[in-house]
Design a protein around this motif. Structure first.
Motif, PDB file in Angstrom:
ATOM      1  N   ALA A 109       0.801  -1.225   0.000  1.00  0.00           N
ATOM      2  CA  ALA A 109       0.000   0.000   0.000  1.00  0.00           C
ATOM      3  C   ALA A 109       0.835   1.277   0.000  1.00  0.00           C
ATOM      4  O   ALA A 109       0.443   2.259  -0.619  1.00  0.00           O
ATOM      5  CB  ALA A 109      -0.939   0.008   1.210  1.00  0.00           C
ATOM      6  N   VAL A 110       1.987   1.273   0.703  1.00  0.00           N
ATOM      7  CA  VAL A 110       2.676   2.551   0.922  1.00  0.00           C
ATOM      8  C   VAL A 110       4.122   2.601   0.446  1.00  0.00           C
ATOM      9  O   VAL A 110       4.741   3.656   0.508  1.00  0.00           O
ATOM     10  CB  VAL A 110       2.613   2.967   2.410  1.00  0.00           C
ATOM     11  N   THR A 111       4.678   1.484   0.001  1.00  0.00           N
ATOM     12  CA  THR A 111       6.058   1.504  -0.481  1.00  0.00           C
ATOM     13  C   THR A 111       6.082   1.181  -1.969  1.00  0.00           C
ATOM     14  O   THR A 111       5.040   0.962  -2.585  1.00  0.00           O
ATOM     15  CB  THR A 111       6.955   0.493   0.284  1.00  0.00           C
ATOM     16  N   THR A 166      16.695   2.959   5.554  1.00  0.00           N
ATOM     17  CA  THR A 166      16.119   4.206   6.066  1.00  0.00           C
ATOM     18  C   THR A 166      14.812   4.532   5.363  1.00  0.00           C
ATOM     19  O   THR A 166      13.801   4.826   6.013  1.00  0.00           O
ATOM     20  CB  THR A 166      17.129   5.368   5.904  1.00  0.00           C
ATOM     21  N   LEU A 167      14.806   4.460   4.027  1.00  0.00           N
ATOM     22  CA  LEU A 167      13.574   4.761   3.288  1.00  0.00           C
ATOM     23  C   LEU A 167      12.491   3.722   3.568  1.00  0.00           C
ATOM     24  O   LEU A 167      11.300   4.061   3.619  1.00  0.00           O
ATOM     25  CB  LEU A 167      13.840   4.867   1.791  1.00  0.00           C
ATOM     26  N   ASN A 168      12.882   2.469   3.736  1.00  0.00           N
ATOM     27  CA  ASN A 168      11.910   1.429   4.076  1.00  0.00           C
ATOM     28  C   ASN A 168      11.185   1.777   5.368  1.00  0.00           C
ATOM     29  O   ASN A 168       9.962   1.681   5.456  1.00  0.00           O
ATOM     30  CB  ASN A 168      12.610   0.074   4.230  1.00  0.00           C
ATOM     31  N   ILE A 169      11.941   2.181   6.373  1.00  0.00           N
ATOM     32  CA  ILE A 169      11.347   2.524   7.669  1.00  0.00           C
ATOM     33  C   ILE A 169      10.447   3.747   7.537  1.00  0.00           C
ATOM     34  O   ILE A 169       9.307   3.747   8.009  1.00  0.00           O
ATOM     35  CB  ILE A 169      12.450   2.746   8.731  1.00  0.00           C
ATOM     36  N   VAL A 170      10.972   4.779   6.877  1.00  0.00           N
ATOM     37  CA  VAL A 170      10.177   5.999   6.692  1.00  0.00           C
ATOM     38  C   VAL A 170       8.872   5.681   5.967  1.00  0.00           C
ATOM     39  O   VAL A 170       7.784   6.087   6.407  1.00  0.00           O
ATOM     40  CB  VAL A 170      10.981   7.071   5.919  1.00  0.00           C
ATOM     41  N   MET A 171       8.964   4.946   4.879  1.00  0.00           N
ATOM     42  CA  MET A 171       7.777   4.694   4.067  1.00  0.00           C
ATOM     43  C   MET A 171       6.781   3.766   4.765  1.00  0.00           C
ATOM     44  O   MET A 171       5.576   3.890   4.548  1.00  0.00           O
ATOM     45  CB  MET A 171       8.181   4.151   2.698  1.00  0.00           C
ATOM     46  N   LEU A 172       7.256   2.852   5.575  1.00  0.00           N
ATOM     47  CA  LEU A 172       6.327   1.993   6.315  1.00  0.00           C
ATOM     48  C   LEU A 172       5.604   2.752   7.415  1.00  0.00           C
ATOM     49  O   LEU A 172       4.423   2.545   7.657  1.00  0.00           O
ATOM     50  CB  LEU A 172       7.068   0.793   6.924  1.00  0.00           C
TER      51      LEU A 172
END
Length: 187
Positions: A109-111, A166-172
């Motif tokens: 849904a978000v990444t 980092t982007l994985n965490i932010v986007m989740l």
């Protein structure tokens, strides 16, 4: 650090428990295509997260570095073997959570992982071992070298794949449309 047979047995039990739980959850040993493979380099491929290794294996090495640092801060009086077992347990828990329908749906849904079907059991086991390897590297290397390796890994993943831990965490946690659009433009 001296890993004993008992430590190896505990690690094997953690991995076997993860395999059993993921099997129970309906995860497939080698993914939907049923094929064994050593590496899948295309993050947009249906075989992503189904092989032994993929670009995101780097993020699991980084997990190991992060776990080493965090466990050093909160449990430095514990033997490094105990901290290693804790890190492997944390990674195993993450693998189980990551492969739950709630997290798979969140990724979709978000990444940029719109077609993500979850990891194969093979990939999950590899990710656990990668985190263990990252922990051991962080234990052996000077702090400044460990930090430099994490920064280099994050930058390389960003430059090559437009994605990293980092982007994985932010986007989740806090999806940002502009980031997702930038990531998708690299497809």
């Amino acid at each position: 650090m001296r890993l004993t047979r008992r430590h190896g047995t505990v690690i094997a039990l953690i991995v076997l428990a993860t395999i059993a739980i993921e099997w129970w959850m309906g995860r497939l040993p080698f993914g939907p295509d049923g094929r064994f493979g050593w590496f899948e380099g295309d993050i947009w491929s249906a075989a992503q997260s189904q092989r032994v290794a993929d670009p995101y294996s780097v993020t699991h090495l980084v997990h190991g570095f992060v776990f080493y640092g965090l466990l050093f801060l909160v449990a430095r009086r514990q033997p490094v073997t105990v901290r290693l077992l804790a890190a492997i347990t944390l990674e195993a828990i993450w693998e189980i959570l990551e492969n739950s329908s709630i997290v798979i749906d969140r990724y979709r849904a978000v990444t940029i992982a719109q077609g993500y079907v979850g990891d194969s059991i093979l990939n999950s086991v590899s990710d656990i071992l990668m985190a263990g390897a990252g922990f051991l590297m962080a234990w052996r290397l000077p702090v400044v070298v460990s930090l430099a390796l994490v920064v280099v890994a994050e930058i390389l993943m960003l430059l090559v794949y437009r994605d990293n831990l980092t982007l994985n965490i932010v986007m989740l946690l806090w999806p940002i449309d502009a980031i997702r659009e930038w990531q998708m433009a690299g497809r």
